[in-house]
Write a protein that holds these residues in place. Structure first.
Motif, mmCIF file in Angstrom:
data_model
loop_
_atom_site.group_PDB
_atom_site.id
_atom_site.type_symbol
_atom_site.label_atom_id
_atom_site.label_comp_id
_atom_site.label_asym_id
_atom_site.label_seq_id
_atom_site.Cartn_x
_atom_site.Cartn_y
_atom_site.Cartn_z
ATOM 1 N N TYR A 1 5.768 -0.499 11.667
ATOM 2 C CA TYR A 1 5.071 0.578 10.978
ATOM 3 C C TYR A 1 3.622 0.175 10.731
ATOM 4 N N ASN A 2 2.715 1.116 10.952
ATOM 5 C CA ASN A 2 1.285 0.841 10.801
ATOM 6 C C ASN A 2 0.889 0.987 9.337
ATOM 7 N N ILE A 3 1.048 -0.062 8.566
ATOM 8 C CA ILE A 3 0.752 -0.031 7.137
ATOM 9 C C ILE A 3 -0.764 0.010 6.938
ATOM 10 N N PRO A 4 -1.280 0.949 6.144
ATOM 11 C CA PRO A 4 -2.733 1.075 5.965
ATOM 12 C C PRO A 4 -3.321 -0.077 5.162
ATOM 13 N N ALA B 1 2.478 -7.482 2.473
ATOM 14 C CA ALA B 1 3.123 -6.197 2.750
ATOM 15 C C ALA B 1 2.675 -5.632 4.094
ATOM 16 N N VAL B 2 1.377 -5.695 4.375
ATOM 17 C CA VAL B 2 0.860 -5.197 5.646
ATOM 18 C C VAL B 2 1.440 -6.015 6.799
ATOM 19 N N PRO C 1 0.803 -1.215 0.000
ATOM 20 C CA PRO C 1 0.000 0.000 0.000
ATOM 21 C C PRO C 1 0.843 1.276 0.000
ATOM 22 N N ILE C 2 0.225 2.376 -0.449
ATOM 23 C CA ILE C 2 0.929 3.651 -0.563
ATOM 24 C C ILE C 2 0.944 4.339 0.797
ATOM 25 N N LEU C 3 2.133 4.607 1.286
ATOM 26 C CA LEU C 3 2.292 5.192 2.615
ATOM 27 C C LEU C 3 2.195 6.715 2.561
ATOM 28 N N LYS C 4 1.618 7.298 3.602
ATOM 29 C CA LYS C 4 1.587 8.751 3.737
ATOM 30 C C LYS C 4 2.822 9.199 4.515
ATOM 31 N N PHE C 5 3.440 10.251 4.039
ATOM 32 C CA PHE C 5 4.688 10.725 4.634
ATOM 33 C C PHE C 5 4.523 11.042 6.118
ATOM 34 N N ARG C 6 3.482 11.785 6.453
ATOM 35 C CA ARG C 6 3.309 12.204 7.851
ATOM 36 C C ARG C 6 3.091 11.010 8.770
#
Length: 383
Positions: free
Chosen positions: A245-248, A236-237, A154-159
């Motif tokens: 890391y909390n992968i969405p 991936a999650v 999944p696409i991670l958000k920078f913040r």
């Protein structure tokens, strides 16, 4: 795709063990992860390693510059994004053999269409937050090079990634159990189910197709795409969360979506969220009117279609979905609250949405010949 290679799976698993053994060290999630990301790319491909070193360094310089500059911010913001879009577009044209260059290698395209979205998200963060958006180079590099989500999201958000970086590494037994089960489920989908479904799909499309066969192939291919992509997302999650890391989530019960608007919030959710967030922010800072929202929906879906591939099939795929979502906006039918409608109505809307998706999803086969053959088969009645 790392997850079809047992050596890659063992390497990622080994990194999780190292992180668990060094959890007493406050910076283990930052320094060790960077060393792992770089080492993994170097072993996989020296060209990919060099390319991403340069790509990450150049964009980090642009990111820090955008955080600090006070003049011509919007112009620099647009220019930096345009350069990235032009770069990835050019690389894809080389990959399609429209252009030729002896320096080009298809391995350089690995993960690029996902990573350019992360780069752009970081630029958005820098532009709107300013100096407070600054992040150390090590954290920026880990964000771009994060191996579990490198090739397929999944696409991670920078913040969100930077926020997770600041948290100490923790690993508890229930978390390990849940994510290991998820990884196994994902591997089962991608290694067992998908090849079996692919063999049947290839076998059935041989020879002349009739209406019922084309319909079956459309439904079958839709299911195959789901198992394939959701399988990679599960892996991936699972691995990403075991690394701290909390992968969405990428798939949120998409088959229970009563509208196409809600479908794209549940199917490849991080991609849909990325395009909505960045396009709406750029073109409409205020609450848009119905006509503006409808127009932006068409634009977003066109861009999503072209993101998947530079050809007319993906263009019309995006246009088709964009028009349907635009009509939902204009008619005030973009969402359905399950609690406020009857069960029959809700299920009927879900079925209609799946019918709309099923009709177009065959385009993901990537073969123009296959797509047109199946569509022609729909009109070929067996009697």
């Amino acid at each position: 795709m790392w997850y079809l290679n047992m050596n890659a799976i063992m390497a990622i698993s080994g990194m999780i063990v190292i992180l668990a053994l060094t959890r007493w060290w406050p910076n283990n999630k930052r320094i060790l992860l960077l060393a792992f990301n770089l080492s993994f790319l170097l072993v996989f491909s020296k060209k990919l390693f060099v390319f991403y070193l340069v790509y990450t360094l150049l964009n980090y310089i642009g990111f820090r510059f955008l955080c600090q500059t006070a003049s011509w911010r919007k112009s620099w913001f647009i220019t930096l994004i345009a350069l990235n879009i032009a770069g990835v577009s050019g690389m894809r044209l080389y990959g399609m053999r429209i252009f030729e260059n002896p320096l080009f290698d298809t391995v350089l395209l690995l993960g690029l269409i996902y990573n350019v979205l992360k780069v752009i998200d970081a630029y958005y963060f820098a532009y709107f937050i300013g100096k407070d958006a600054r992040a150390p180079a090590i954290d920026y590099a880990n964000y771009i090079l994060f191996i579990p989500t490198f090739t397929s999201g999944p696409i991670l958000k920078f913040r969100d990634f930077i926020a997770d970086t600041k948290q100490p590494y923790k690993l508890i037994a229930p978390q390990v159990e849940d994510n290991v089960k998820r990884i196994i489920l994902g591997l089962f989908k991608t290694i067992v189910i998908v090849p079996w479904m692919s063999d049947i799909f290839i076998s059935m499309q041989q020879g002349e197709l009739h209406t019922h066969q084309s319909l079956f192939l459309m439904v079958w291919f839709y299911a195959r795409i789901f198992f394939d992509f959701s399988g990679y997302s599960d892996i991936a999650v699972g691995f990403g969360r075991l690394m701290g890391y909390n992968i969405p989530e990428n798939f949120k019960k998409p088959f229970q979506s009563p509208t196409l608007t809600q479908f794209w919030r549940n199917w490849h959710a991080t991609l849909g969220d990325w395009f909505r967030d960045h396009i709406f922010i750029f073109f409409s800072r205020k609450t848009p009117s119905k006509w503006t929202a409808a127009s932006l929906s068409i634009l977003i879906m066109l861009l999503m279609g072209l993101w998947h591939g530079f050809n007319w099939l993906y263009f019309f795929y995006g246009l088709y979905h964009g028009i349907v979502i635009a009509l939902e906006n204009l008619l005030g039918k973009s969402t359905v609250n399950k609690k406020k409608v009857s069960r029959t109505y809700f299920l009927a809307r879900c079925a209609l949405t799946q019918l709309i998706v099923t009709f177009s999803v065959i385009i993901y086969s990537g073969s123009t010949e296959t797509v047109f053959k199946i569509y022609r088969g729909l009109l070929n009645w067996p009697f």
